[in-house]
Design an enzyme around this catalytic site. Structure first.
Site, PDB file in Angstrom:
ATOM      1  N   VAL A 501       0.819  -1.214   0.000  1.00 32.19           N
ATOM      2  CA  VAL A 501       0.000   0.000   0.000  1.00 32.19           C
ATOM      3  C   VAL A 501       0.851   1.262   0.000  1.00 32.19           C
ATOM      4  CG1 VAL A 501      -1.923  -1.171   1.131  1.00 32.19           C
ATOM      5  CG2 VAL A 501      -0.196  -0.022   2.519  1.00 32.19           C
ATOM      6  N   GLU A 502       0.224   2.372  -0.381  1.00 29.29           N
ATOM      7  CA  GLU A 502       0.845   3.704  -0.455  1.00 29.29           C
ATOM      8  C   GLU A 502       2.129   3.685  -1.292  1.00 29.29           C
ATOM      9  OE1 GLU A 502       1.151   6.106   3.017  1.00 29.29           O
ATOM     10  OE2 GLU A 502      -0.814   5.520   3.776  1.00 29.29           O
ATOM     11  N   GLY A 503       2.075   3.011  -2.416  1.00 32.98           N
ATOM     12  CA  GLY A 503       3.216   2.913  -3.317  1.00 32.98           C
ATOM     13  C   GLY A 503       3.927   1.599  -3.120  1.00 32.98           C
TER      14      GLY A 503
END
Length: 823
Positions: A501-503
């Site tokens: 998640v988040e990149g």
């Protein structure tokens, strides 16, 4: 002989000027003074003096006579640069301009100013923040039964949801004037850290409203009307937010989102207004199934020119109430048996007025900038803190279990294989704690840590996965049998989620850390690129002249520094610290100069192709990351008062970081596409070969020993995780058992010795053996009771669960499962 001495003195002076970083004018005067001394007092042949003077004077004029330099050198250099410099897309420009630069910029200089690092104030909790941490945070951890929430309910209990709302957990970042808690980023990280040590499900539900989401975006860009309406409701938990960015065909490449919003006329509350008709398909959206207000990123289109010139087309952000017609929301994804609220959102012809745009019409088309700026802040706090919390509890239980669990009549922590894993757990937890807390505190210092945020997100979650793996290996069967008695399984299942998640971490390492860092943090590169984009030719040339010659001097200095520090190990460099830490500062200095040199060489040789050489970029990112983490560990150690008891753990963690940095440099050079350049780089950076090694077995033994018994280092390492001892929290009970086991060990040894000596018959039952031990005065009645109770505690700890088949069968009605269409 005089001629050789003359040349050597000039070279030595030049090298000293470069290593020290003497300004251009002072350096030119120094070189001239040395030549003058030899001219007057030395017997040096004219055929050597004359060309030496020509070089010294010529270079002095170039370096210090600005009009001459700009007209005859800088101007033609600038024309060439503008032709060969890699073009920046608007998206890349926004990403580069969105963050700030702090300590990571020093590491790119090749000569970091350690005073700046040491002068940073130690982060502290306020009395209010500490009371919250010791009150509501501890209480909600006590309320949470991770097995019940993950297996039976697939959600937090209603009681827990209400407690989180009542105590403003969802409003930690919201100012008090809107009803929020207005906590510091450091306090925010500490709260998430403790929640994560109890339950990933719990921490995730608190992370999202306080990270990248409507609240963060509204605080920075919202109109006053939007802030006054939404922020109090978000702080009180009346509204639960989510934010939809990821689409089936656009994940890490968020700028290519296919979702659209067309500016048009439509009906809203019975009136015709100018608004946006949206069509979108989002997935993996945390809190979406329970959200009441939904943020959506989309491509804004204005075919009829209705925006009145205040906004523009492009990525934009909008807030949509859950009950808006045309939006389908509520179904859930099932992320690796860690069932936090996460699901898809689909919108078909969803119409909202223009004032639903976050920031209003003037922010139309500015969504990418808004997201990048906010993401750099959220990425620096939530996931690193989550990883730190999980690793702290992993360190605590692995150390305790290694002392409690016995095989071959020894605690398993005494076996070298287990010891090796324990040392890695301790070192990775120490590094992650330092990195996560330092980076969160950067936000409190007013930074928008784009590059440190990427470093923290990648390395904290990667080290978290390694700690989870080592903890599972140590626990063996205890770790893999899920049930109420399992305190590791869900963390192991959750570790890939944090990686993704988040990149995604692959992208973060190969594209973001060095890709942004090389330009954003380099002392001169961004200035050169900005000069090339300036409209005024005269001002552009002045700016380029300053940056280009600064860059040349920077590279020249780092050539000499890399060679000198490679030969000497930077042992002669002046650095701060005491006799125990100076060696670490010196190695940061050495590898910083190597990073600066390799960065400049890579940019000069590969140019715009460098960003496509992802493996090379990733390795330089690894060097930067390890130096940044080493810096934060030194800062963490000194902030804690440089405790002597922690030196072995610090040394283990630092040795591991430097070994990784040197390996990354070696791999970069070995795989550089130009063999000749690679040969020269190796000669400059490793003139005496590679020195750095992974931590020794002896050092690893010391680090591991800190985890298997109560001591001050262990207390500092696991500080901040949930440790309350009660029936639903086996890790807390293990701490009590660990203390009892240690007290009982010498008593058990006496009994074992008596059994081996046939003083007690081994055919007796355990209770009878204890009776005999009391009769023989090996133990007293109090000790006998302690041994019995401790054995029972140990049995409870190493026990695993079993179930009737019906308990494990999912209660799913036929035809209720849904499958999202593949992209």
């Amino acid at each position: 002989m005089n001629e050789l001495a003359f040349l050597l003195s000039l070279v030595a002076t030049l090298g000293a000027i470069a290593v020290i970083g003497v300004p251009r004018m002072a350096g030119s005067i120094t070189m001239a003074a040395v030549a003058l001394a030899w001219t007057v007092f030395g017997s040096v042949s004219w055929w050597l003096l004359a060309p030496a003077w020509l070089l010294i004077v010529g270079i002095g004029v170039v370096l210090n006579h600005k009009p001459f330099r700009m007209q005859y050198l800088s101007s033609p250099m600038f024309e060439v640069y503008k032709k060969i410099a890699p073009a920046l897309s608007d998206t890349e420009a926004v990403a580069l301009e969105s963050g700030t630069v702090a300590w990571e910029g020093e590491l790119f200089t090749g000569n970091p100013n350690f005073k700046k690092l040491r002068d940073i104030a130690k982060p502290e909790l306020t009395a209010e923040e500490r009371a919250f941490l010791e009150g509501p945070v501890v209480e909600v951890c006590r309320m949470t039964d991770d097995w019940k929430t993950t297996h039976e309910l697939a959600d937090l209990t209603e009681e827990t949801w209400q407690f989180l709302k009542d105590n403003r957990f969802f409003g930690m970042i919201i100012p008090k004037k809107y009803g929020g808690l207005e906590f510091s980023a450091y306090a925010h990280a500490r709260v998430i850290q403790m929640l994560a040590s109890r339950s990933t499900l719990l921490s995730t539900h608190v992370c999202v409203p306080n990270s990248l989401g409507p609240a963060e975006l509204l605080l920075h860009y919202g109109t006053e009307e939007q802030k006054n309406h939404y922020l109090p409701r978000l702080a009180r938990g009346e509204d639960i937010p989510c934010f939809g960015l990821t689409a089936p065909t656009a994940g890490s490449d968020a700028t290519s989102i296919p979702d659209t919003g067309v500016v048009c006329k439509g009906q809203w509350n019975g009136k015709e207004v100018t608004g946006i008709r949206l069509n979108f398909d989002k997935r993996y959206i945390t809190l979406a199934p329970v959200a009441t207000v939904v943020g959506i990123a989309f491509q804004l289109q204005d075919p009829d020119g209705l925006l009145d010139g205040e906004g523009s087309e492009g990525i934009s952000l909008v807030l949509i109430p859950r009950d808006t017609k045309g939006m389908e929301i509520g179904s859930r994804h099932f992320p690796l048996n860690v069932p936090f609220q996460n699901g898809p959102i689909v919108g078909k012809d969803v119409f909202v007025p223009l004032d639903a745009l976050i920031g209003g019409e003037k922010m139309a088309g500015q969504g990418w900038r808004m997201l990048v700026e906010c993401l750099s802040v959220g990425r620096a706090i939530s996931l690193p803190a989550t990883a730190a919390g999980g690793m702290k509890i992993g360190s605590m239980v692995s150390g305790a279990y290694s002392r409690i669990r016995r095989q071959f009549n020894l605690p398993i922590g005494r076996f070298e294989g287990v010891e090796e894993a324990l040392a890695r757990i301790a070192g990775n937890t120490y590094a992650t704690t330092a990195l996560s807390e330092f980076t969160a505190a950067e936000v409190d210092r007013g930074e928008r840590p784009a590059v440190p945020g990427a470093i923290a997100k990648y390395h904290c979650t990667e080290m978290g996965r390694k700690v989870a793996q080592d903890a599972m290996d140590i626990h063996g069967g205890k770790g893999i049998i899920l049930g109420p008695k399992n305190y590791l399984g869900r963390s192991w299942q959750a570790s890939p989620i944090m990686i993704t998640v988040e990149g995604a971490n692959i992208m973060t390492r190969s594209l973001m850390i060095f890709g942004q860092g090389a330009v954003r943090c380099h002392p001169w590169v961004l200035k050169e690129m900005v000069a090339a984009r300036m409209d005024d030719p005269s001002e552009a040339l002045k700016a380029f002249d300053h940056a280009a010659w600064g860059h040349i001097g920077h590279t020249f200095s780092n050539v000499w520094r890399s060679l000198w520090y490679g030969l000497t190990g930077a042992r002669l460099a002046r650095v701060p610290g005491d006799k125990h830490t100076r060696k670490h500062y010196r190695r940061i200095l050495r590898y910083s100069s190597a990073l600066a040199l390799t960065t400049d060489v890579a940019m000069a040789v590969l140019g715009g192709k460098l960003k496509f050489k992802e493996k090379l970029s990733a390795r330089l990112g690894d060097v930067l990351s390890q130096l940044y983490m080493a810096s934060t560990m030194l800062k963490h150690f000194e902030d804690q008062g440089s405790p002597a008891a922690d030196r072995a753990l610090l040394n283990y963690s630092m040795e591991a970081a430097f070994a990784e940095a040197e390996t990354a440099l070696d791999e970069f050079i070995r795989n550089f596409p130009s063999p000749l350049v690679a040969f020269k780089l190796r000669a400059l950076i490793f003139p005496a070969g590679r020195w750095q090694r992974q931590p020794s077995d002896r050092l690893g033994h010391k680090a591991a020993a800190m985890l298997i018994s109560p001591n001050e280092t262990r207390e500092r390492l696991i500080d901040g995780c949930y440790r309350s001892a009660h029936a639903e929290n086996l890790p807390g009970l293990m701490e009590q058992t660990l203390a009892n086991v240690i007290v009982c060990e010498p008593l058990e040894r006496r009994i074992s010795k008596a059994l081996r000596a046939d003083e007690i018959a081994d055919s007796l039952t355990p209770a009878q053996i204890l009776d005999q031990a009391v009769k023989l005065n090996l133990i007293n009645d109090t000790e006998r009771a302690l041994i019995e109770s401790t054995r029972q505690e140990v049995a409870e700890i190493i026990a695993v669960d079993d179930f009737d088949t019906s308990e494990l069968q999912a209660n799913v009605q036929p035809g209720t499962r849904r499958t999202r269409a593949a992209a």
